[in-house]
Each structure stands twice: as structure tokens, then as C-alpha cells.
Design an enzyme around this catalytic site. Structure first.
Site, mmCIF file in Angstrom:
data_model
loop_
_atom_site.group_PDB
_atom_site.id
_atom_site.type_symbol
_atom_site.label_atom_id
_atom_site.label_comp_id
_atom_site.label_asym_id
_atom_site.label_seq_id
_atom_site.Cartn_x
_atom_site.Cartn_y
_atom_site.Cartn_z
ATOM 1 C CB SER A 133 -0.911 0.011 1.233
ATOM 2 O OG SER A 133 -1.525 1.274 1.402
ATOM 3 C CE1 TYR A 159 -3.724 -2.632 4.948
ATOM 4 C CE2 TYR A 159 -3.009 -0.404 4.424
ATOM 5 C CZ TYR A 159 -3.441 -1.651 4.015
ATOM 6 O OH TYR A 159 -3.592 -1.914 2.672
#
Length: 251
Positions: free
Chosen positions: A142, A155
Site C-alpha cells: 500500500s 496497517y
């Protein structure tokens, strides 16, 4: 040289987390490119449903944190097809809470799902890719790995660690003819993000901060996976391919 360097005809692979979202899109596009793909998820019914829509698809229902089941699934794929060429680690859990709210146990659980599971599955897969120069390890990261968003520390950390693992893998596995790369998507309009897509504040962010002024479609990320899995990417190793329409240049 193959006539079509992007063809995956004859290749066999596994995409984790492929009953929905980016993972499903990757499984679909790899199949369209000619590969035979094993569909993975924890829910057997969902695995069966998605596999029924893809030509030649296999079923690999297991939880990625169950390492023994994951390795058994690879062995089963090989027993059914005679080979294993592509692993895409697409499973990703998210905990949108602040540092003060995420304790060590919660942080560890997310790392186990997002990072440790991919590390262990890739280690197992690398030992079972006997075909020279076609082994592919692909990880879905990401843009948050380098540019964390507020209230998303666990995350972001899990994806940063994943990208570091990719760079380590590229050294160790390259002599075996296996490449290791990652894809770092930006804003992707999956079913899991449907509430965010319609959020007025996020709509304004997308309009002003993403040069394309829109969310990505899942298949636009999946196409990058097809490229990295193909012979056209044979000399790309240890790389993180950003797929965000320029968002990260404007953060």
C-alpha cells in the site's frame, strides 16, 4: 523468445484473499492471461462460488495464519497440476484506530495476518517452484507503507515490513530464478471501501489530491500483477510498483 511476453499460458498460481476485492480481480486477470489459479479464502462457500466463475480454477480454502494448512494447499495444487509458478499474497486486514487505541496484542494480530503469513507462505512456495526463471512472488502492499494515514499505524507498519521482506527475498531467491516484487495501490474502489467511496470528505480529497480525480478500479491493480507474473517482467526484482494515479506525489 515467446511471441506474447505477457501470456501466462500453462502457469499455475495461488492468490490469497481472492474471494473479493483486489485479490479476486487479480485471480480473474491472471486467468484471462492464461494461468490456472487457486482461489483462497476462509469461507468454503465463497471459494467455491468464485472458483466456479473462472476457467480451470482450483480451490484452496485456508486461513493464511494457519501455516501448516497453507503449505498443504500448495502441495495439493502441485499434486493436481504438476507445477506451481505464481504466488500472490493479497490478504490484508486493517484496523483503523489510533496508536492509543491499538494495544500490543492487536498490533501483533494484524502483523501476523498481513506480514508474517505472507513471509511464511512465500518461504514455503519458493521451495516448490521448480521451473527455472518463471517463479513469481507478488505481494500487495500500500502507499500507506511510506506515507501513513492518520489513525492507521498498524496497517501502515505491516505494509512497510512487507516491502522490506520483498527486498530481502529478491536476493535470496533470484539464484533460483524466482523474482519477488510488490504492488502498492492507492485508493481502490473495492466492495470493502464502498462506504468510503461515497463519503463527501473523501470525495473532495480524491478530487483535489489524486491527479486522475478518481478511485482505481480493482482490475487496474490486477493488471500490474499480470505484468509482474509474466515473462515481460523477468528482470524486475525487489521492486515496489506504485499504482495510485500519482496520489503519492501529492501527499
Amino acid at each position: 523468445m515467446k511471441e506474447n511476453q505477457f501470456s501466462l499460458s500453462g502457469r499455475v498460481g495461488l492468490v490469497t484473499g481472492s474471494t473479493g476485492g483486489i485479490g479476486r480481480a487479480i485471480a480473474e486477470e491472471l486467468t484471462r492471461a492464461g494461468a490456472r489459479i487457486a482461489i483462497n479464502g476462509r469461507n468454503q462457500e465463497k471459494v467455491t462460488l468464485v472458483a466456479s466463475t473462472l476457467e480451470g480454477a482450483l480451490q484452496a480454502p485456508f486461513d493464511v495464519v494457519d501455516h501448516a494448512s497453507a503449505e498443504h494447499a500448495i502441495d495439493k495444487i502441485i499434486s493436481e497440476t504438476g507445477r506451481f509458478d505464481i504466488l500472490v499474497c493479497s490478504v490484508g486486514s486493517r484496523d483503523r484506530r489510533s496508536i492509543s487505541e491499538i494495544d500490543a496484542a492487536d498490533f501483533q494480530d494484524l502483523l501476523l495476518t498481513n506480514t508474517v503469513s505472507a513471509y511464511q507462505l512465500a518461504r514455503a512456495a519458493s521451495k516448490k517452484m521448480p521451473n527455472p526463471n518463471v517463479g513469481r512472488l507478488i505481494f500487495i502492499s500500500s502507499i500507506a507503507s511510506l506515507r501513513p494515514f492518520r489513525s492507521d499505524p498498524a496497517y501502515s507498519a505491516s505494509k512497510a515490513a512487507l516491502e522490506s521482506i520483498v527486498r530481502s527475498f529478491c536476493y535470496e531467491f533470484a539464484p533460483l530464478g524466482i523474482t519477488a516484487n510488490a504492488i502498492a495501490p492507492g485508493f481502490v474502489a473495492t466492495e470493502f471501501n464502498s462506504n468510503l467511496v461515497e463519503d463527501p470528505n473523501i470525495k473532495e480529497f480524491v478530487k483535489t489530491r489524486i491527479p486522475a480525480q478518481r478511485w482505481a478500479r480493482p482490475e487496474e491493480v490486477a493488471n500490474a500483477a499480470v505484468f509482474l507474473a509474466s515473462d515481460a517482467a523477468s528482470y524486475i526484482n525487489g521492486h515496489v510498483l506504485t499504482v495510485d494515479a500519482g496520489l503519492s506525489t501529492n501527499l
